[in-house]
Design a protein around this motif. Structure first.
Motif, PDB file in Angstrom:
ATOM      1  N   ASP A 173     -26.171   7.941 -33.938  1.00 42.11           N
ATOM      2  CA  ASP A 173     -25.579   7.712 -32.616  1.00 42.11           C
ATOM      3  C   ASP A 173     -26.047   6.370 -32.035  1.00 42.11           C
ATOM      4  O   ASP A 173     -25.251   5.620 -31.462  1.00 42.11           O
ATOM      5  N   GLU A 176     -24.258   3.613 -33.847  1.00 44.06           N
ATOM      6  CA  GLU A 176     -22.877   3.487 -33.381  1.00 44.06           C
ATOM      7  C   GLU A 176     -22.813   2.774 -32.037  1.00 44.06           C
ATOM      8  O   GLU A 176     -21.939   1.927 -31.806  1.00 44.06           O
ATOM      9  N   ASP A 177     -23.754   3.129 -31.127  1.00 38.02           N
ATOM     10  CA  ASP A 177     -23.791   2.449 -29.827  1.00 38.02           C
ATOM     11  C   ASP A 177     -24.099   0.964 -30.004  1.00 38.02           C
ATOM     12  O   ASP A 177     -23.503   0.108 -29.331  1.00 38.02           O
ATOM     13  N   GLN A 178     -25.030   0.673 -30.908  1.00 41.78           N
ATOM     14  CA  GLN A 178     -25.375  -0.727 -31.167  1.00 41.78           C
ATOM     15  C   GLN A 178     -24.184  -1.487 -31.746  1.00 41.78           C
ATOM     16  O   GLN A 178     -23.887  -2.617 -31.345  1.00 41.78           O
ATOM     17  N   THR A 179     -23.481  -0.840 -32.694  1.00 36.55           N
ATOM     18  CA  THR A 179     -22.297  -1.484 -33.283  1.00 36.55           C
ATOM     19  C   THR A 179     -21.221  -1.722 -32.233  1.00 36.55           C
ATOM     20  O   THR A 179     -20.579  -2.780 -32.196  1.00 36.55           O
ATOM     21  N   SER A 180     -21.017  -0.706 -31.369  1.00 35.40           N
ATOM     22  CA  SER A 180     -20.020  -0.862 -30.307  1.00 35.40           C
ATOM     23  C   SER A 180     -20.384  -1.990 -29.355  1.00 35.40           C
ATOM     24  O   SER A 180     -19.535  -2.807 -28.979  1.00 35.40           O
ATOM     25  N   ALA A 181     -21.677  -2.050 -28.983  1.00 36.80           N
ATOM     26  CA  ALA A 181     -22.112  -3.130 -28.091  1.00 36.80           C
ATOM     27  C   ALA A 181     -21.959  -4.495 -28.751  1.00 36.80           C
ATOM     28  O   ALA A 181     -21.558  -5.473 -28.108  1.00 36.80           O
ATOM     29  N   GLU A 182     -22.264  -4.561 -30.063  1.00 37.34           N
ATOM     30  CA  GLU A 182     -22.123  -5.827 -30.779  1.00 37.34           C
ATOM     31  C   GLU A 182     -20.668  -6.269 -30.844  1.00 37.34           C
ATOM     32  O   GLU A 182     -20.341  -7.450 -30.666  1.00 37.34           O
ATOM     33  N   ARG A 183     -19.771  -5.303 -31.082  1.00 34.57           N
ATOM     34  CA  ARG A 183     -18.346  -5.648 -31.109  1.00 34.57           C
ATOM     35  C   ARG A 183     -17.860  -6.107 -29.745  1.00 34.57           C
ATOM     36  O   ARG A 183     -17.058  -7.038 -29.640  1.00 34.57           O
ATOM     37  N   LYS A 184     -18.327  -5.442 -28.681  1.00 35.18           N
ATOM     38  CA  LYS A 184     -17.948  -5.870 -27.338  1.00 35.18           C
ATOM     39  C   LYS A 184     -18.472  -7.271 -27.050  1.00 35.18           C
ATOM     40  O   LYS A 184     -17.790  -8.089 -26.429  1.00 35.18           O
ATOM     41  N   ARG A 185     -19.711  -7.539 -27.519  1.00 34.40           N
ATOM     42  CA  ARG A 185     -20.282  -8.873 -27.297  1.00 34.40           C
ATOM     43  C   ARG A 185     -19.451  -9.932 -28.015  1.00 34.40           C
ATOM     44  O   ARG A 185     -19.128 -10.994 -27.450  1.00 34.40           O
TER      45      ARG A 185
END
Length: 359
Positions: A173, A176-185
């Motif tokens: 989890d 996934e949050d880190q990946t989502s934040a990286e994609r948003k960045r």
């Protein structure tokens, strides 16, 4: 009695055949066998038909083909304290049947257990990100360590493959949050970069538009000034030609003709709608000329008529006064030169604008 003897003979023959067959060993092409007699190692039996001592022999066959061993999944704590479940697959091959039989009780089980402990040791020295991105390095390290330790068992480790790396649910989890934040960045960076490029292009467009507009105004003013200059020259030369013609025509007139023209001028002035008239200071001379023409002053002789030689002696020749008058061909050539210069200036401006500014 005879039947008993026959039965004993048959039994004896069967026993002899059984004893003889116990000394015959067939080894398959993919196998080798360990031959022992009375608890003592004798030799290694190769592929094919082999004869050994009957009854008192022991033959153990070993498969020389590559075997696949499954390393069970186990939970390991990484260097950054992240629990992760890891399993693997090992490809082994027996190269020395004698050592594989005498040096270890069960070389398959020993190899699997050794792989488990070694894998736990390697994973424990690495962080989770390294484990997920460096599987090949883990495979090579694990293969080298296992091959070195199993060499004394007569077993060669041909390959080791990490089959699955499964972090704990909370770790998943978080990842996934880190990946989502990286994609948003990355999306925000790309959007900002796009806005930056759009602003630069818009500014460049406005700059080029202003430059072209200013250049157009400049060229328009140049052309207008050139036109006004040519118009002024032509107008002045036309006026000078008019005066020249009038002077040439007036040179042949006497005072009476001048008086008639003066009277016609006064008549034209009187036809106007204006209630105010301005007369020159030489009005008295005009009146005298008119009176001479009508006969009130007939004693005054006529003024002599001037000719061209008198005018040229007084003011000079017409060409000296007016200067060279351009022909229509000369005016067209001058205009073509101005148009060519304007086009060259516009080409220079386009070449300057076509060069992109450095980012």
């Amino acid at each position: 009695m005879d039947l008993t003897m026959i039965a004993l003979a048959i039994i004896a023959m069967v026993a002899v055949i059984t004893v003889l067959l116990s000394g015959v060993k067939i080894v398959q092409p993919y196998e080798q066998a360990i031959y022992m007699r009375l608890g003592k190692f004798v030799r290694v039996l190769n592929q094919g038909l082999n004869f050994v001592c009957p009854l008192i022999n022991q033959v153990v066959k070993l498969d020389l083909r590559t075997e696949v061993l499954d390393v069970p999944k186990q939970e390991v704590i990484t260097k950054d304290n992240s629990p992760v479940a890891v399993d693997a697959v090992i490809y082994i091959k027996v190269t020395d049947p004698r050592n594989a039989f005498f040096e270890v009780t069960n070389y398959r089980l020993a190899t699997v257990n050794l792989a488990q402990t070694t894998l736990r040791s390697i994973i424990g020295e690495m962080e989770l990100d390294q484990i997920l991105s460096s599987r090949e390095r883990i495979n090579v390290s694990l293969r080298d360590i296992l091959d070195e330790n199993t060499d004394k068992w007569g077993v060669k480790i041909e390959a080791v493959e990490i089959r699955e790396v499964d972090p704990a649910k909370k770790v998943k989890d978080s990842m996934e949050d880190q990946t989502s934040a990286e994609r948003k960045r990355r999306a925000a960076i790309l959007e900002a970069d796009g806005q930056k490029r759009a602003a630069i292009l818009e500014a460049e467009g406005k700059k080029k538009s202003m430059i072209l507009e200013a250049e157009g105004k400049r060229q328009s003013m140049i052309l207008e000034a050139e036109g006004q200059r040519l118009a002024t020259i032509l107008e002045g030369q036309g006026e000078a030609q008019k005066l020249r013609i009038m002077s040439v025509g007036a040179a042949a007139m006497d005072s009476k003709a001048m008086s008639v023209l003066s009277m016609q001028t006064l008549q034209e002035v009187g036809k106007g709608e204006s209630t105010k008239f301005f007369f020159p200071m030489e009005l008295t001379r005009l009146v005298e000329g008119i009176s001479d023409y009508v006969g009130t002053a007939s004693r005054i002789p006529d003024r002599p008529v001037s000719d061209m030689s008198d005018l040229e002696r007084a003011v000079g020749t017409a060409d000296d006064i007016l200067g060279p008058i351009p022909t229509p061909e000369e005016i067209h050539e001058e205009t073509a030169k101005v148009d060519k210069q304007v086009r060259e200036d516009m080409e220079d401006v386009d070449e300057v604008l076509s060069k992109k500014p450095k980012q």
